[in-house]
Scaffold this motif. Structure first.
Motif, PDB file in Angstrom:
ATOM      1  N   ARG A 168       0.907  -1.489   0.212  1.00 42.58           N
ATOM      2  CA  ARG A 168       0.142  -0.352  -0.333  1.00 42.58           C
ATOM      3  C   ARG A 168       0.616   1.422   0.135  1.00 42.58           C
ATOM      4  NH1 ARG A 168      -3.674  -2.115   5.360  1.00 42.58           N
ATOM      5  NH2 ARG A 168      -4.440  -3.389   3.608  1.00 42.58           N
ATOM      6  N   PRO A 169       1.525   1.692  -1.802  1.00 44.97           N
ATOM      7  CA  PRO A 169       2.004   3.389  -1.547  1.00 44.97           C
ATOM      8  C   PRO A 169       1.720   4.033  -0.595  1.00 44.97           C
ATOM      9  CG  PRO A 169       1.737   1.816  -3.203  1.00 44.97           C
ATOM     10  CD  PRO A 169       0.998   1.302  -2.579  1.00 44.97           C
ATOM     11  N   THR A 170       1.540   5.046  -0.065  1.00 50.96           N
ATOM     12  CA  THR A 170       0.976   6.549   0.259  1.00 50.96           C
ATOM     13  C   THR A 170       0.540   7.692  -0.961  1.00 50.96           C
ATOM     14  OG1 THR A 170       3.534   7.466   0.872  1.00 50.96           O
ATOM     15  CG2 THR A 170       1.687   6.854   1.904  1.00 50.96           C
ATOM     16  N   VAL A 171       0.832   8.045  -0.995  1.00 51.84           N
ATOM     17  CA  VAL A 171       0.346   9.240  -2.167  1.00 51.84           C
ATOM     18  C   VAL A 171       1.813   9.246  -3.153  1.00 51.84           C
ATOM     19  CG1 VAL A 171      -0.566  11.666  -3.567  1.00 51.84           C
ATOM     20  CG2 VAL A 171      -1.522  11.109  -1.566  1.00 51.84           C
ATOM     21  N   LEU A 172       1.566   9.095  -4.670  1.00 51.83           N
ATOM     22  CA  LEU A 172       2.689   8.479  -5.669  1.00 51.83           C
ATOM     23  C   LEU A 172       2.881  10.263  -6.174  1.00 51.83           C
ATOM     24  CD1 LEU A 172       0.845   5.000  -7.801  1.00 51.83           C
ATOM     25  CD2 LEU A 172       2.811   5.735  -5.798  1.00 51.83           C
ATOM     26  N   ASN A 173       4.388  10.013  -6.526  1.00 49.83           N
ATOM     27  CA  ASN A 173       4.192  11.691  -7.137  1.00 49.83           C
ATOM     28  C   ASN A 173       5.694  11.133  -8.006  1.00 49.83           C
ATOM     29  OD1 ASN A 173       7.664  11.066  -5.953  1.00 49.83           O
ATOM     30  ND2 ASN A 173       6.780  12.111  -4.044  1.00 49.83           N
ATOM     31  N   LYS A 174       5.903  11.733  -9.138  1.00 49.99           N
ATOM     32  CA  LYS A 174       7.054  11.739  -9.965  1.00 49.99           C
ATOM     33  C   LYS A 174       8.715  11.893  -9.499  1.00 49.99           C
ATOM     34  CE  LYS A 174       3.388  12.776 -13.421  1.00 49.99           C
ATOM     35  NZ  LYS A 174       3.018  13.550 -14.241  1.00 49.99           N
ATOM     36  N   LYS A 175       9.040  12.411  -8.268  1.00 47.31           N
ATOM     37  CA  LYS A 175      10.456  12.844  -7.632  1.00 47.31           C
ATOM     38  C   LYS A 175      10.890  11.706  -7.965  1.00 47.31           C
ATOM     39  CE  LYS A 175       8.355  15.957  -4.454  1.00 47.31           C
ATOM     40  NZ  LYS A 175       8.514  16.247  -3.206  1.00 47.31           N
ATOM     41  N   ALA A 176      12.512  11.861  -8.006  1.00 46.27           N
ATOM     42  CA  ALA A 176      13.993  10.823  -8.392  1.00 46.27           C
ATOM     43  C   ALA A 176      13.877   9.857  -7.214  1.00 46.27           C
ATOM     44  CB  ALA A 176      14.881  11.116  -8.601  1.00 46.27           C
ATOM     45  N   GLY A 177      13.965   8.597  -7.295  1.00 48.36           N
ATOM     46  CA  GLY A 177      13.583   7.551  -6.280  1.00 48.36           C
ATOM     47  C   GLY A 177      15.004   7.735  -5.356  1.00 48.36           C
ATOM     48  N   ARG A 178      14.372   7.570  -3.790  1.00 49.32           N
ATOM     49  CA  ARG A 178      15.419   7.871  -3.169  1.00 49.32           C
ATOM     50  C   ARG A 178      15.937   6.854  -2.847  1.00 49.32           C
ATOM     51  NH1 ARG A 178      12.520  11.236   1.365  1.00 49.32           N
ATOM     52  NH2 ARG A 178      11.505  13.527   0.321  1.00 49.32           N
ATOM     53  N   GLY A 179      16.042   5.667  -2.995  1.00 49.17           N
ATOM     54  CA  GLY A 179      16.073   4.343  -2.905  1.00 49.17           C
ATOM     55  C   GLY A 179      16.031   3.842  -2.320  1.00 49.17           C
ATOM     56  N   ASN A 180      15.482   4.396  -0.823  1.00 49.03           N
ATOM     57  CA  ASN A 180      14.498   3.601   0.340  1.00 49.03           C
ATOM     58  C   ASN A 180      13.547   4.146   1.158  1.00 49.03           C
ATOM     59  OD1 ASN A 180      16.262   6.143   0.949  1.00 49.03           O
ATOM     60  ND2 ASN A 180      16.291   5.498   3.297  1.00 49.03           N
ATOM     61  N   VAL A 181      13.209   2.947   1.417  1.00 46.72           N
ATOM     62  CA  VAL A 181      10.964   3.242   1.523  1.00 46.72           C
ATOM     63  C   VAL A 181      11.343   3.239   3.170  1.00 46.72           C
ATOM     64  CG1 VAL A 181      10.076   2.904  -0.702  1.00 46.72           C
ATOM     65  CG2 VAL A 181      10.382   1.364   1.037  1.00 46.72           C
ATOM     66  N   ARG A 182      10.150   3.539   3.679  1.00 45.02           N
ATOM     67  CA  ARG A 182       9.899   2.796   5.021  1.00 45.02           C
ATOM     68  C   ARG A 182       8.746   1.886   4.707  1.00 45.02           C
ATOM     69  NH1 ARG A 182       7.680   6.770   9.330  1.00 45.02           N
ATOM     70  NH2 ARG A 182       6.982   7.743   7.064  1.00 45.02           N
ATOM     71  N   ALA A 183       8.951   1.064   5.450  1.00 49.95           N
ATOM     72  CA  ALA A 183       7.703  -0.013   5.405  1.00 49.95           C
ATOM     73  C   ALA A 183       7.161  -0.267   6.488  1.00 49.95           C
ATOM     74  CB  ALA A 183       8.710  -1.416   4.309  1.00 49.95           C
ATOM     75  N   LEU A 184       6.081   0.137   6.742  1.00 48.77           N
ATOM     76  CA  LEU A 184       5.309   0.300   8.070  1.00 48.77           C
ATOM     77  C   LEU A 184       3.693  -0.769   8.500  1.00 48.77           C
ATOM     78  CD1 LEU A 184       4.912   3.752   8.244  1.00 48.77           C
ATOM     79  CD2 LEU A 184       6.730   2.382   9.410  1.00 48.77           C
ATOM     80  N   THR A 185       4.142  -1.798   9.209  1.00 49.31           N
ATOM     81  CA  THR A 185       2.443  -2.350   9.499  1.00 49.31           C
ATOM     82  C   THR A 185       2.029  -1.531  10.428  1.00 49.31           C
ATOM     83  OG1 THR A 185       3.537  -4.108  10.959  1.00 49.31           O
ATOM     84  CG2 THR A 185       2.826  -4.566   8.434  1.00 49.31           C
ATOM     85  N   ASP A 186       2.567  -0.677  11.540  1.00 46.54           N
ATOM     86  CA  ASP A 186       1.482  -0.288  13.018  1.00 46.54           C
ATOM     87  C   ASP A 186       1.745   0.896  12.613  1.00 46.54           C
ATOM     88  OD1 ASP A 186       1.290   1.155  15.167  1.00 46.54           O
ATOM     89  OD2 ASP A 186       2.667  -0.008  15.963  1.00 46.54           O
ATOM     90  N   LEU A 187       0.748   1.715  11.795  1.00 45.08           N
ATOM     91  CA  LEU A 187      -0.107   3.171  11.156  1.00 45.08           C
ATOM     92  C   LEU A 187      -0.022   3.820  12.271  1.00 45.08           C
ATOM     93  CD1 LEU A 187      -1.822   1.719   8.105  1.00 45.08           C
ATOM     94  CD2 LEU A 187       1.082   2.360   8.811  1.00 45.08           C
ATOM     95  N   SER A 188      -0.151   3.466  14.023  1.00 46.51           N
ATOM     96  CA  SER A 188      -0.092   4.953  14.410  1.00 46.51           C
ATOM     97  C   SER A 188       0.445   6.211  14.909  1.00 46.51           C
ATOM     98  CB  SER A 188      -0.103   3.917  15.885  1.00 46.51           C
ATOM     99  OG  SER A 188       1.285   3.942  16.166  1.00 46.51           O
ATOM    100  N   GLY A 189      -0.650   7.008  14.638  1.00 43.75           N
ATOM    101  CA  GLY A 189       1.040   8.353  14.206  1.00 43.75           C
ATOM    102  C   GLY A 189       1.149   8.467  13.067  1.00 43.75           C
ATOM    103  N   LEU A 190       0.713   7.689  11.988  1.00 40.23           N
ATOM    104  CA  LEU A 190       0.461   8.159  10.403  1.00 40.23           C
ATOM    105  C   LEU A 190      -0.237   8.532   9.925  1.00 40.23           C
ATOM    106  CD1 LEU A 190       2.651   7.485   7.978  1.00 40.23           C
ATOM    107  CD2 LEU A 190       0.880   6.126   7.603  1.00 40.23           C
TER     108      LEU A 190
END
Length: 222
Positions: A168-190
């Motif tokens: 489940r990605p958050t809102v998608l953009n066309k920017k250059a990738g950063r090469g790393n992401v946060r993968a979360l299952t605990d969404l408290s505070g998001l």
């Protein structure tokens, strides 16, 4: 799982099927998969939209048709679903769940087990974590019907008995990738977030040969 030629020049290529390959995220998945040395098949409704995809095996047809889906699935090591559908404020949406049912049936028949499906922020237990504008305006006015079908799609995947991962990605953009992401299952505070399509494609492809998120539904964001 067979290894890609990038890992072992004497091994057979990893074969993947990409659904939604002509969409903006799907195209990045295809190009990155080819760069990894994978053998890529794309199921497309319109071959004209895929005319620029060099080195890709095309299967032309409707993703909701199980016979077509079986033709595309045969011989694959893994399937990636990047299927999407436009906002539909007034009409019910059924494409995603119907195509996913056809896909699951085809995968079972053809004995292909690895499935990675992209849905989005707002599906399942990620609902209500998009921030005020998304949750209170965009979602109810434009995306309610789309996400009702994404929820049905996720249910089909979860109940499939396959080796699945739902992303489940958050809102998608066309920017250059950063090469790393946060993968979360605990969404408290998001409360919202954004991520480059390029990074989504990389994360999705990483799942082809990893069991880290098997039978789980991570939300990915920057």
């Amino acid at each position: 799982m067979t290894k890609s030629t990038n890992d072992n020049p004497h091994a057979a290529q990893t074969k993947i099927l990409v659904l939604g390959a002509t969409g903006p995220t799907g195209r990045l998945i295809v190009s990155q998969a080819l760069a990894r040395g994978y053998e890529v098949t794309a199921l497309v409704r319109s071959p004209e939209k895929a005319a620029d995809m060099k080195g890709v095996r095309l299967v032309v047809g409707d993703a909701r048709d199980e016979k077509t889906m079986r033709q595309a699935v045969t011989g694959q090591d893994a399937v990636i679903s990047a299927l999407g559908t436009p906002a539909s404020p007034f009409k019910q949406v059924t494409l995603l769940s119907t195509a996913t049912r056809a896909l699951v049936n085809a995968m079972k028949t053809e004995q292909v087990s690895r499935l990675t499906a992209i849905t989005g922020l707002g599906a399942g237990d990620s609902a209500g974590h998009g921030g005020f504008l998304f949750d209170k305006v965009i979602f109810p006015l434009l995306l309610r019907n789309v996400y009702a079908d994404k929820n049905r799609q996720e249910a089909v995947v979860r109940e499939s008995g396959l080796d699945w991962t739902i992303i489940r990605p958050t809102v998608l953009n066309k920017k250059a990738g950063r090469g790393n992401v946060r993968a979360l299952t605990d969404l408290s505070g998001l409360h919202g977030g954004t991520i480059a399509r390029e990074d989504v494609a990389k994360f999705v492809l990483d799942q082809v040969r990893s069991d880290t998120w098997r039978h789980r539904s991570p939300l990915i964001t920057w």
